[in-house]
Design a protein around this motif. Structure first.
Motif, mmCIF file in Angstrom:
data_model
loop_
_atom_site.group_PDB
_atom_site.id
_atom_site.type_symbol
_atom_site.label_atom_id
_atom_site.label_comp_id
_atom_site.label_asym_id
_atom_site.label_seq_id
_atom_site.Cartn_x
_atom_site.Cartn_y
_atom_site.Cartn_z
ATOM 1 N N CYS A 8 0.846 -1.196 0.000
ATOM 2 C CA CYS A 8 0.000 0.000 0.000
ATOM 3 C C CYS A 8 0.881 1.245 0.000
ATOM 4 O O CYS A 8 1.827 1.346 0.790
ATOM 5 C CB CYS A 8 -0.919 0.000 1.222
ATOM 6 S SG CYS A 8 -1.843 1.539 1.378
ATOM 7 N N CYS A 11 -0.236 3.026 3.802
ATOM 8 C CA CYS A 11 -0.032 2.410 5.125
ATOM 9 C C CYS A 11 0.981 1.281 5.122
ATOM 10 O O CYS A 11 1.355 0.787 6.178
ATOM 11 C CB CYS A 11 -1.367 1.955 5.705
ATOM 12 S SG CYS A 11 -2.022 0.459 4.947
ATOM 13 N N CYS A 24 -5.890 -0.721 -1.228
ATOM 14 C CA CYS A 24 -5.678 -1.277 0.105
ATOM 15 C C CYS A 24 -7.010 -1.550 0.817
ATOM 16 O O CYS A 24 -7.881 -0.685 0.863
ATOM 17 C CB CYS A 24 -4.840 -0.294 0.915
ATOM 18 S SG CYS A 24 -4.489 -0.859 2.579
ATOM 19 N N CYS A 27 -6.871 1.000 4.148
ATOM 20 C CA CYS A 27 -6.992 2.461 4.067
ATOM 21 C C CYS A 27 -7.565 2.965 2.747
ATOM 22 O O CYS A 27 -7.830 4.152 2.603
ATOM 23 C CB CYS A 27 -5.634 3.121 4.350
ATOM 24 S SG CYS A 27 -4.463 2.983 2.996
#
Ligand SMILES: [Zn+2]
Length: 404
Positions: A8, A11, A24, A27
């Motif tokens: 990602c 994150c 992701c 997030c």
């Protein structure tokens, strides 16, 4: 397939490349293939190589399926002393992506996506686009013998539809919120095993890296100061920046150029967030620009572009409609007929040079993303002169220009 994963961009959560993942699960931000920390350029005759074979060390494909390539990439990087002088800068180089098989940079990401689909054993691909990506995916899908779905918005004009339809894909006009279609297509694609190679799909970003790789080679690894990219979804800028980053890690270059995200003022969610110092983009509520190919009110990789610009001292700049049209004409007078979206890059250079951000000694690369023949309606916005004369008067007619 070479062992490589997805990560990602926000994150850092990991995902497998063996399955279809785009964004992701934690997030919601876009994923990318983990950074290559080393590697080199394949030896041999560049004229006999495809972009994926020449830069094989930077792609997760052990072998390449030769049915896929249409000879994409390896586009010219042309110096323009006249346009550099007009901007008051030392050197301007134009990376002419209109030389690709379907006349835009999109073919690089499409070939990488199709190659990945074949590795995964997926026989159906698709995309959501009314711009350059639609004909690109339609062409490569047919070439590879894959069932191909191109989702367009309901109101698309006929002159844009036919150049997609000619390739023989399933062309589906979808009624409803076009903005939601990007996410819906990914969801349905995962359910039904259709690989959607959308604007910022991880493999599309990987394909765009080859623009950076080629620029490095074409400049004998002597890095430019700025690389200006007309920016819509953000996938292309992400790919080009990642390409430079990977060549830096591999020791092939010694510094990164500063990336410039160029947008039309009438639809500039990334520039607005950048200028306000925000970490996240907001939807452009009333997008309106002649640069249709980059008119994206909520770029799916907008936040990641902001993160890259912040980390790597990049810039974001927007330009007016008048300056886009003027840049389109200026580029054409130099021999480059590009679509308005592509002219945004040179308009941005003029603005940054005027402001003193790009300096006299700087060397600048502008990516010309797509051909002017893609959007001939823009020609109506220019005053183009023509002359008429009778055949028997042609000699006299030309005589008036003698000695000019
Ligand atoms: Zn995440």
């Amino acid at each position: 397939m070479v062992e490589k994963g997805l990560i990602c961009t926000n994150c850092g959560r990991s995902y497998e490349l063996k399955q279809l993942h785009y964004r992701c699960g934690s997030c919601g931000e876009p994923l990318e293939v983990t950074l290559y920390e080393g590697g080199g350029i394949a030896r041999g005759n560049a004229l006999a190589q495809s972009v994926l074979s020449r830069y094989k060390a930077f792609f997760p494909f052990e072998t390449l399926d030769s049915r896929v390539s249409l000879g994409e990439g390896m586009t010219p990087l042309v110096s323009s002393p006249a346009l550099a002088a007009r901007a008051g800068i030392g050197s301007l180089l134009l990376k002419n992506e209109s030389q690709n098989p379907t006349w835009s940079f999109k073919d690089r990401g499409t070939v990488a996506g199709v190659q990945h689909a074949l590795k995964l054993g997926i026989r159906r691909i698709g995309t959501v686009s009314t711009g350059n990506m639609a004909p690109s995916v339609a062409a490569y899908g047919s070439r590879a013998g894959l069932e191909t779905f191109v989702l367009v918005n309901e109101g698309i004009p006929k002159e844009k539809l036919s150049p997609i339809g000619i390739y023989g894909a399933h062309l589906i006009k979808v009624a409803g919120d076009y903005g939601r279609l990007y996410h819906e297509s990914l969801r349905i694609g995962q359910e039904q095993d259709i690989y959607f190679i959308n604007s910022d799909a991880p493999m599309r970003v990987e394909g765009s890296k080859t623009i950076a790789f080629e620029i490095c080679e074409q400049l004998a690894f002597d890095m430019p100061d700025f690389v200006v990219v007309p920016t819509s979804a953000g996938g292309n800028l992400r790919g080009i920046a990642k390409g430079f980053r990977e060549f830096l890690r591999a020791g092939l270059i010694h510094r990164l150029p500063r990336m410039v995200a160029a947008q039309a003022r009438g639809c500039s969610p990334i520039v607005k967030a950048f200028e306000a110092g925000r970490l996240e983009i907001s939807r452009e509520e009333a997008p309106r620009t002649i640069a249709h190919a980059i008119e994206n009110p909520l770029p799916p990789s907008g936040n990641e572009v902001l993160r890259i610009l912040r980390k790597e001292e990049g810039l974001a700049v927007s330009v007016t409609e008048a300056s886009i049209l003027e840049a389109q004409r200026t580029l054409a007078m130099e021999g480059f007929f590009v679509q308005p979206a592509s002219a945004v890059g040179y308009a941005a250079v003029l603005k940054l040079a005027e402001a003193g951000t790009i300096k006299e000694e700087d060397r600048v690369v502008v990516v010309l993303t797509g051909s002017g023949l893609k959007y001939t309606a823009a020609l109506d916005r220019h005053t183009l002169e023509e002359e008429t004369c009778a055949l028997e008067n042609l000699g006299d007619h030309l005589l008036q220009y003698r000695g000019l």
